[in-house]
Design an enzyme around this catalytic site. Structure first.
Site, mmCIF file in Angstrom:
data_model
loop_
_atom_site.group_PDB
_atom_site.id
_atom_site.type_symbol
_atom_site.label_atom_id
_atom_site.label_comp_id
_atom_site.label_asym_id
_atom_site.label_seq_id
_atom_site.Cartn_x
_atom_site.Cartn_y
_atom_site.Cartn_z
ATOM 1 N N GLU A 378 0.827 -1.223 0.000
ATOM 2 C CA GLU A 378 0.000 0.000 0.000
ATOM 3 C C GLU A 378 0.862 1.274 0.000
ATOM 4 O O GLU A 378 0.509 2.296 0.594
ATOM 5 C CB GLU A 378 -1.029 -0.027 1.141
ATOM 6 C CG GLU A 378 -1.965 -1.229 0.974
ATOM 7 C CD GLU A 378 -3.288 -1.106 1.650
ATOM 8 O OE1 GLU A 378 -3.749 0.022 1.851
ATOM 9 O OE2 GLU A 378 -3.875 -2.153 1.971
ATOM 10 N N GLU A 382 9.221 4.918 1.202
ATOM 11 C CA GLU A 382 9.778 5.959 0.318
ATOM 12 C C GLU A 382 8.644 6.738 -0.357
ATOM 13 O O GLU A 382 8.706 7.972 -0.481
ATOM 14 C CB GLU A 382 10.697 5.316 -0.739
ATOM 15 C CG GLU A 382 12.008 4.765 -0.197
ATOM 16 C CD GLU A 382 11.879 3.449 0.588
ATOM 17 O OE1 GLU A 382 10.796 2.826 0.567
ATOM 18 O OE2 GLU A 382 12.872 3.046 1.228
#
Ligand code: CAA
Length: 396
Positions: A378, A382
């Protein structure tokens, strides 16, 4: 787009209904799920029996209105449930999360009345299992860049879908899938359309189930479309609206994953607390030593900071549902922080247990493995940082 059909309170005070739900879910999770979690982790078998029971309790469509087979509750109820189920077993909470957030929400928010009745009810009630398919072998974080295609037939009655999608949670058992694919590649992300897929129809098949490091009882596989004929009535939210739908749904999903990470962290923390009180070394319980105390303090602080970020995201989401707007950044901050806190807490809890933490005789190593995925699916950590920073810098 209508995001809400009813007024939703903005307070985070637990109502009597929340308290009852919390007690029932905690009791169910500890009685029925926790005792079988290690076994399912070892075998990698999909826990159909307990998933069905979660359905009977109304947990597979917590926020769906009752007329669509759901429990008609709010985001706070969803979050409380996710934490308790994840504390018992992260795999179960993954299945729960995808069903609730990624499958049902999109149809509730973007579907026609007919689509809601036909496509939400069987899944929200837990009779059938739902999945969400965005990722492809060559596009994960860069979700707008897809190779799969849907082409309208000459009669204008069906789209023919072709291509492979990967990393689809629950796909091996999913009866229905919310699928994102390209209908106009030249329009880039604005050429993505969302389709409602019945997996019993010809042209749909499943690839191999992924062997995973953690959440091993939540089945994940590729799905393959080979001239799958999807009726035009099964387009969700309009042609070309797919990317917006995918992102809107992920905002809600990320709050659920934050709650999952918090649940895993709490389970590990509570085990460490018991061990620190009971285990003796050098003539005293190890909890008497400052190095262990520092770990306990840091673990607890991160857990409570994570909970505060989740509650902030819950409030932001309820506000958006009631009066419009987005809660993208709040959801990303909650997911980013809680998933990284879960990594820290499960690692430190394992360390406090020493060799016992490394053994499969205790659940610490499972918590440690299960927590890892929350920094990836999901939206990776990053990507969450990118989303948060872009908003802060006014780049979008
Ligand atoms: N809500 C609504 N609309 C949104 C949005 C959101 N959260 N985020 C972006 N948009 C809209 C933008 O407003 C923009 O709209 P216009 O076309 O009108 O301009 C459009 O979407 C494109 O936005 P960006 O230019 O920001 O898009 P981008 O290509 O730079 O990508 C991204 C943005 C945040 C990186 C996005 O691609 C992303 O979130 N990637 C990660 C995908 C991801 O989480 N994948 C996991 C899939 S599910 C899974 O893990 C498997 C499972 O089964 C559990």
């Amino acid at each position: 787009m209508v995001l809400s059909e009813q007024f939703r309170p903005l307070s985070l005070a637990l109502t009597e209904e929340h308290e009852m739900l919390l007690t029932a879910v905690r009791d169910f999770a500890q009685r029925e799920i926790a005792p079988v979690a290690a076994e399912y982790d070892e075998s990698g078998e999909f826990p159909l029996d307990t998933v069905r029971k979660m359905g009977e309790m109304g947990l597979m469509g917590i926020e769906m209105p009752e007329r669509y087979g759901g429990a008609g509750m709010d985001t706070l109820a969803h979050v409380l449930t996710m934490i308790e189920i994840a504390k018992a077993d992260a795999s179960h909470s993954t299945i729960l999360s995808v069903n609730n957030s990624l499958y049902c929400n999109g149809i509730l928010w973007f579907g026609t009345e007919t689509q809601k009745r036909e496509w939400i009810s069987p899944v929200a009630s837990g009779e059938e299992i739902g999945a969400y398919s965005l990722t492809e072998p060559m596009s994960g974080s860069d979700a707008g860049n897809m190779a799969s295609r849907a082409t309208l037939n000459d009669a204008g009655s069906h789209y023919l879908i072709n291509g492979r999608k990967s990393w689809v949670t629950s796909a091996p058992f999913a009866d229905r899938i919310v699928l994102f694919t390209m209908t106009a590649a030249e329009d880039k992300h604005r050429g993505i359309t969302c389709f409602l897929i019945d997996t019993s129809q010809p042209g749909f098949s499943r690839g191999k189930t992924e062997p995973k490091l953690g959440i091993r009882a939540s089945a994940t596989s590729e799905i393959i479309f080979d001239d799958y004929a999807c009726p035009v009535e099964n387009v969700l939210g309009g042609v070309g609206q797919g990317f917006k739908i995918a992102m809107t749904v992920l905002d809600a999903g990320r709050i659920g994953i934050a709650a999952q990470a918090l649940g895993i962290a709490e389970a590990a923390y509570e085990a460490a607390l018991i061990y620190a009180r009971e285990r003796e070394a050098f003539g005293a319980p190890i909890g008497n030593y400052q190095m262990i105390q520092q770990k306990i303090a840091d673990m607890k602080t991160r857990i409570e900071a994570g909970r505060a970020l989740i509650y902030q995201a819950v409030i932001a989401k309820e506000r958006a549902l009631a009066s419009g707007g987005r809660y993208t950044s709040e959801a990303s901050m909650a997911k980013l922080f809680c998933s990284e806190a879960a990594a820290y807490v499960t690692d430190e809890a394992l360390q406090i247990h020493g060799g016992m933490g490394y053994s499969k005789e205790m659940p610490l190593e499972r918590y440690y493995r299960d927590a890892r995925i929350t920094r990836i699916y999901e939206g990776t950590s990053e990507i969450q940082r990118m989303v948060i920073a872009r908003k802060e810098l006014g780049l979008r």
